[in-house]
Design an enzyme around this catalytic site. Structure first.
Site, short mmCIF file in Angstrom:
data_model
loop_
_atom_site.label_atom_id
_atom_site.label_comp_id
_atom_site.label_asym_id
_atom_site.label_seq_id
_atom_site.Cartn_x
_atom_site.Cartn_y
_atom_site.Cartn_z
N LYS A 1 28.95 81.03 -2.48
CA LYS A 1 28.60 80.80 -3.95
C LYS A 1 27.42 81.63 -4.22
O LYS A 1 26.70 82.22 -3.45
CB LYS A 1 28.28 79.31 -4.23
CG LYS A 1 28.38 78.95 -5.80
CD LYS A 1 29.70 78.57 -6.11
CE LYS A 1 30.23 78.15 -7.68
NZ LYS A 1 31.17 77.76 -7.84
N ASP B 1 31.84 81.45 -12.79
CA ASP B 1 31.55 80.02 -12.78
C ASP B 1 30.63 79.55 -14.04
O ASP B 1 30.79 80.44 -14.88
CB ASP B 1 30.56 79.57 -11.50
CG ASP B 1 30.49 78.04 -11.18
OD1 ASP B 1 31.34 77.41 -10.98
OD2 ASP B 1 29.12 77.50 -11.65
N1 LIG Z 1 35.66 78.44 -14.10
C1 LIG Z 1 36.10 78.04 -12.93
O1 LIG Z 1 37.18 78.39 -12.35
C2 LIG Z 1 35.55 76.64 -12.07
C3 LIG Z 1 34.44 76.05 -12.55
N2 LIG Z 1 34.22 75.02 -11.94
C4 LIG Z 1 33.36 74.06 -12.20
O2 LIG Z 1 33.41 73.61 -13.64
C5 LIG Z 1 32.17 73.19 -14.25
C6 LIG Z 1 32.19 74.15 -15.65
O3 LIG Z 1 32.26 75.45 -15.21
P1 LIG Z 1 32.86 76.58 -16.46
O4 LIG Z 1 33.70 75.74 -17.52
O5 LIG Z 1 33.43 77.59 -15.94
O6 LIG Z 1 31.65 77.06 -17.06
P2 LIG Z 1 31.41 77.26 -18.71
O7 LIG Z 1 30.10 78.35 -18.45
O8 LIG Z 1 32.55 78.25 -19.16
O9 LIG Z 1 31.17 76.03 -19.46
C7 LIG Z 1 30.13 75.12 -18.99
C8 LIG Z 1 30.03 74.04 -19.83
O10 LIG Z 1 29.40 72.96 -19.46
C9 LIG Z 1 28.10 72.69 -20.27
N3 LIG Z 1 27.12 72.72 -19.36
C10 LIG Z 1 26.43 73.43 -18.52
N4 LIG Z 1 25.19 72.90 -18.15
C11 LIG Z 1 25.17 71.75 -18.49
C12 LIG Z 1 24.15 70.78 -18.56
N5 LIG Z 1 23.49 70.89 -17.77
N6 LIG Z 1 24.54 69.43 -19.24
C13 LIG Z 1 25.37 69.38 -20.08
N7 LIG Z 1 26.33 70.43 -20.20
C14 LIG Z 1 25.98 71.37 -19.51
C15 LIG Z 1 28.11 74.15 -21.03
O11 LIG Z 1 27.25 73.77 -22.17
P3 LIG Z 1 26.32 74.77 -22.77
O12 LIG Z 1 27.19 75.70 -23.42
O13 LIG Z 1 25.19 74.23 -23.60
O14 LIG Z 1 25.52 75.55 -21.53
C16 LIG Z 1 29.43 74.48 -21.37
O15 LIG Z 1 30.11 73.77 -22.30
C17 LIG Z 1 30.97 73.72 -13.35
O16 LIG Z 1 30.69 72.58 -12.66
C18 LIG Z 1 31.92 74.55 -12.55
O17 LIG Z 1 30.87 74.83 -11.16
C19 LIG Z 1 34.89 74.45 -10.92
C20 LIG Z 1 35.93 75.02 -10.17
C21 LIG Z 1 36.16 76.25 -10.80
O1 LIG Z 2 37.64 81.52 -8.05
C1 LIG Z 2 36.82 81.59 -7.39
O2 LIG Z 2 36.65 82.23 -6.48
C2 LIG Z 2 35.80 80.43 -7.42
C3 LIG Z 2 35.88 79.30 -8.28
C4 LIG Z 2 34.66 78.28 -8.22
O3 LIG Z 2 33.43 78.65 -8.27
C5 LIG Z 2 34.64 77.08 -7.77
O4 LIG Z 2 35.97 76.77 -7.51
O5 LIG Z 2 33.80 76.10 -7.96
#
Ligand SMILES: NC(=O)C1=CN([C@@H]2O[C@H](COP(=O)(O)OP(=O)(O)OC[C@H]3O[C@@H](n4cnc5c(N)ncnc54)[C@H](OP(=O)(O)O)[C@@H]3O)[C@@H](O)[C@H]2O)C=CC1
Ligand SMILES: O=C(O)CCC(=O)C(=O)O
Length: 445
Positions: free
Chosen positions: A124, A164
């Protein structure tokens, strides 16, 4: 292994990394019994070698903002474990990013990637840079400056970053462009790339879709269908958007979405048209979720709150770590929620997980239910290696198969004497055994 003792030692060594300690202390007690059946693991000090990352890169990033001011941020890459494949895991850009948060994510990623059935180690990285409020040009310059350091330690068979929080298609594109400029190589060194330059169809959808596929498998163990159920979703980014899309496609009603400022509750449900509005709002205009309630007046915006007190059948936390505490978990239980599947990484505090499990909810930890994203990243690597692009249907079928396999593995290792499936234990033991076996075969390195 004495799990409590190992955690205590790690706490002493890394006193300023609470999220990392939290993640480790959630995993070790669940694998302790299995680990102790193998005295050879202890002799090889496997547990310490698995908990402490292989290496950590930390660097300063210098970039110039639109006003000509020189800015600095911190950058990190945690290469946690590559026993079963090249290091693999996303990059996070968020003001809260620090070493401990990325170490927790890299530790979790190692188990998650093992569960996917694909050959990927865990990593990460990221920065305390916040893309919020920055122009495209500033984001581009930041990504280029970040890659000026990162390119030295990544490669298609070495370490393959992806997105992420705060890192989506735009950022991956800029990072890839700079990698190519620096190395003169067109390689599958990042995943989540744009489709015209080696990205995989279904990668943007994969984490959200996969979470819902996993949810349907959990529901099926109790003969329950997703159709007709009411769903609370937090976040409004990549994972939340595509979890919402799949829920809508499968006939469920999504009532909430959120961002770090608050949440919206739509009593009529978020349909496909409203979701298209959210995608435009969040991905193009980069606006705030409160604007949804201005666009759709039946919806109510709750500033500074999370959606966990609303009445529903299912909760999908898809925003960030530690977004459900004990009181909120109890509210979900009291309101009749039957299943919680984590789209985010470690969104539930330990006290919340205990409440879910004590009340026999179907509860899936992120390392199992959100593994679809990295799985399709693995499939993107495969497509890049063979210089081919698969159809959306092919990738989606793979994704369904992988999520089903992960579910089966959780059932295999997590079903207790009373028939309750402890998905936390199942995922941890299944993920651990594969990495442990690979580490044992490769000697003390
Ligand atoms: N993208 C991926 O493929 C993967 C993502 N994840 C996990 O999924 C989660 C979301 O990721 P992703 O959708 O990609 O990220 P994005 O940046 O696309 O979206 C994140 C969302 O979460 C909100 N958010 C972030 N920080 C906070 C906080 N401290 N309190 C409340 N809301 C918050 C953001 O709001 P704001 O706009 O206000 O910051 C936004 O709506 C994370 O935990 C990530 O690690 C897991 C596996 C894979
Ligand atoms: O697609 C990837 O390599 C990473 C996705 C990721 O960050 C996660 O699974 O939390």
């Amino acid at each position: 292994m004495n799990a409590a003792q190992v955690v205590e030692n790690l706490k002493q060594r890394f006193p300023n990394e609470p999220e990392y300690i939290q993640a480790v202390s959630q995993v070790l007690p669940t694998i302790e019994e299995e680990y102790n059946k193998h005295p050879e693991f202890e002799k090889a000090n496997l547990i310490e070698r698995l908990c402490v990352p292989d290496r950590v890169y930390e660097f300063r990033i210098t970039w110039v903002d639109d006003k000509g001011n020189v800015q600095t941020n911190m950058g990190y890459r945690i290469q946690h474990n590559n026993a079963i494949g090249p290091y693999k895991g996303g990059l996070r850009y968020h003001k809260s990013v620090n070493l401990g948060i990325l170490k927790f994510l890299a530790f979790e990623q190692t188990f998650k990637n093992s569960l996917t059935t694909l050959p990927m180690g865990g990593a990460k990285g990221g920065s305390d840079f916040s893309p919020r409020g920055k122009s495209d040009a500033e984001v581009m310059r930041f990504c280029q400056a970040f890659m000026n350091e990162l390119y030295r330690v990544i490669g298609p068979d070495e370490d393959v970053p992806a997105g992420d929080i705060g890192v989506g298609g735009r950022e991956v594109g800029y990072l890839f462009g700079q990698y190519k400029k620096l190395t003169h190589q067109f390689q599958g060194v990042l995943t989540g790339k744009g489709i015209p330059f080696g990205g995989s169809l279904i990668r943007p959808e994969a984490t959200g879709y996969g979470t819902v596929y996993f949810l349907t498998s959990m529901l099926a163990t109790r003969g329950i269908e997703l159709k007709g159920k009411k769903v609370l979703i937090s976040g409004s980014g990549n994972v939340a958007q595509y979890a919402t899309e799949k829920c809508i496609q499968l006939g469920a009603t999504v009532l909430t979405l959120s961002d770090s400022d608050g949440y919206i509750f739509d009593p009529d449900g978020i349909d496909a048209e409203k979701l298209a509005y959210v995608k435009e709002l969040k991905n193009v205009e980069r606006g705030r979720i409160k604007e949804y309630a201005e666009e759709y007046p039946n919806a109510v915006y709750h500033a500074g709150e999370r959606p966990w007190h609303e009445k529903a059948d299912i909760a999908l936390p898809c925003a960030t770590q530690n977004e459900i505490n004990g009181e909120q978990a109890q509210a979900l239980v009291d309101n009749g929620v039957i299943a919680v599947a984590e789209g985010a990484n470690m969104p539930s505090l330990p006290e919340a997980i205990k409440i879910f499990q004590d009340n026999k909810l179907l509860y899936a930890p992120g390392k199992a239910s959100n593994a679809g994203g990295v799985s399709v990243s693995g499939l993107e690597m495969s497509q890049n290696s063979e210089r081919l692009s698969w159809t959306a249907e092919e990738v989606d079928n793979y994704l369904k198969r992988i999520m089903n396999d992960i579910h089966e593995n959780c059932v295999k290792y997590g079903t207790g004497a009373d028939g309750y499936i402890n998905y936390v234990k199942g995922a941890n033991v299944a993920g651990f055994m594969k990495v442990a076996s690979a580490m044992m075969s490769q000697g003390i390195v």
